[in-house]
Design a protein around this motif. Structure first.
Motif, PDB file in Angstrom:
ATOM      1  N   VAL A   1       0.853  -1.188   0.000  1.00 40.18           N
ATOM      2  CA  VAL A   1       0.000   0.000   0.000  1.00 40.18           C
ATOM      3  C   VAL A   1       0.889   1.238   0.000  1.00 40.18           C
ATOM      4  N   GLU A   2       0.639   2.148  -0.942  1.00 41.63           N
ATOM      5  CA  GLU A   2       1.408   3.386  -1.062  1.00 41.63           C
ATOM      6  C   GLU A   2       0.446   4.562  -1.217  1.00 41.63           C
TER       7      GLU A   2
ATOM      8  N   ILE B   1       0.566   7.886  -3.476  1.00 47.06           N
ATOM      9  CA  ILE B   1       1.285   8.599  -4.529  1.00 47.06           C
ATOM     10  C   ILE B   1       0.407   9.732  -5.042  1.00 47.06           C
ATOM     11  N   GLY B   2       0.860  10.963  -4.910  1.00 53.58           N
ATOM     12  CA  GLY B   2       0.076  12.096  -5.386  1.00 53.58           C
ATOM     13  C   GLY B   2      -1.269  12.206  -4.695  1.00 53.58           C
ATOM     14  N   GLY B   3      -1.312  11.844  -3.420  1.00 56.88           N
ATOM     15  CA  GLY B   3      -2.554  11.943  -2.663  1.00 56.88           C
ATOM     16  C   GLY B   3      -3.553  10.834  -2.961  1.00 56.88           C
ATOM     17  N   VAL B   4      -3.130   9.795  -3.675  1.00 58.70           N
ATOM     18  CA  VAL B   4      -4.007   8.673  -4.028  1.00 58.70           C
ATOM     19  C   VAL B   4      -3.426   7.392  -3.434  1.00 58.70           C
ATOM     20  N   ILE B   5      -4.273   6.620  -2.753  1.00 63.59           N
ATOM     21  CA  ILE B   5      -3.828   5.337  -2.210  1.00 63.59           C
ATOM     22  C   ILE B   5      -3.760   4.316  -3.342  1.00 63.59           C
ATOM     23  N   VAL B   6      -2.617   3.635  -3.427  1.00 63.99           N
ATOM     24  CA  VAL B   6      -2.414   2.597  -4.442  1.00 63.99           C
ATOM     25  C   VAL B   6      -2.152   1.281  -3.722  1.00 63.99           C
ATOM     26  N   VAL B   7      -2.965   0.272  -4.050  1.00 60.35           N
ATOM     27  CA  VAL B   7      -2.841  -1.039  -3.414  1.00 60.35           C
ATOM     28  C   VAL B   7      -2.367  -2.045  -4.457  1.00 60.35           C
ATOM     29  N   THR B   8      -1.275  -2.728  -4.151  1.00 59.69           N
ATOM     30  CA  THR B   8      -0.659  -3.662  -5.093  1.00 59.69           C
ATOM     31  C   THR B   8      -0.745  -5.087  -4.569  1.00 59.69           C
ATOM     32  N   PRO B   9      -1.280  -6.007  -5.363  1.00 60.07           N
ATOM     33  CA  PRO B   9      -1.329  -7.402  -4.918  1.00 60.07           C
ATOM     34  C   PRO B   9       0.062  -8.010  -4.875  1.00 60.07           C
TER      35      PRO B   9
END
Length: 204
Positions: free
Chosen positions: A31-32, A34-42
């Motif tokens: 979970v990151e 980036i640019g104010g958006v949460i990005v979830v990576t499997p």
């Protein structure tokens, strides 16, 4: 490594609180913010992991995990673009005193990072666009992208505001020597790197 953005958090939770909640509920996911958006990576596929393992070898052989620098996978890099932005690069070369650069949430000041490297996954555009801006803003000197989608290796240097002044794209058959500012001379065989990270035909 990259994935799709998550929905914005609801209620009184901050982005950082929501990111940590998602991480607790999804063990093994990255979970990151980036640019104010949460990005979830499997979790990564085995080819992604294999590529990273092979990539570490020339860095280790150059002595970048001893002395003034260390080599790490998956540690947090605090990003200055937002109040709670952070990234977790697949691989990085950092100053050996990295422990002194802790900010919060197990993330470290970008000034301790000499190189970050990403191996692309399903949402390759995140590594090729959003993270270019994020790492340039953080003034990370060298950003390497193993672009499995287009079978290319990108080397970005000279961060300037929200982009890198130099962005070179390398094809299989080329040998690429990274800037010695990372702490030692490292040469990557583009075909070897891409072949290691390539999915086997039966996994397509």
């Amino acid at each position: 490594m990259s994935a799709a953005p998550a929905e914005q958090p609801l209620g009184d939770r901050s982005l950082l609180d929501e990111a940590n909640r998602l991480m607790e509920r999804n063990p093994g996911y990255r979970v990151e913010i980036i640019g104010g958006v949460i990005v979830v990576t499997p979790p990564a596929d085995v080819a992604h992991s294999r590529g990273l393992t092979k990539l570490m070898r020339p860095f280790l052989a150059a002595g970048l995990d001893d002395g003034e620098t260390e080599l790490h996978q998956g540690i947090g890099l605090w990003l200055p673009a937002g109040p709670s932005d952070y990234a977790i690069p697949d691989l990085c070369v950092v100053d050996a005193d990295i422990d002194e650069y802790l900010v919060e949430n197990n993330c470290y000041e970008p000034s301790a990072f000499r190189l970050v490297l990403e191996v692309t996954s399903s949402n390759y555009q995140n590594d090729l666009r959003a993270k270019v801006t994020a790492y340039a803003n953080a003034k990370v000197p060298v950003y390497v992208i193993v672009d499995r989608k287009h079978n290319r290796l990108h080397v970005l240097t000279e961060p300037a505001q929200d982009e890198y002044a130099t962005h070179r794209v390398h094809a299989p058959g080329e040998l690429v020597t990274l800037p010695e500012s990372i702490g030692a001379k490292v040469t990557l065989d583009v075909e070897e790197v891409l072949a290691a990270a390539r999915r086997k035909p039966e996994a397509e």
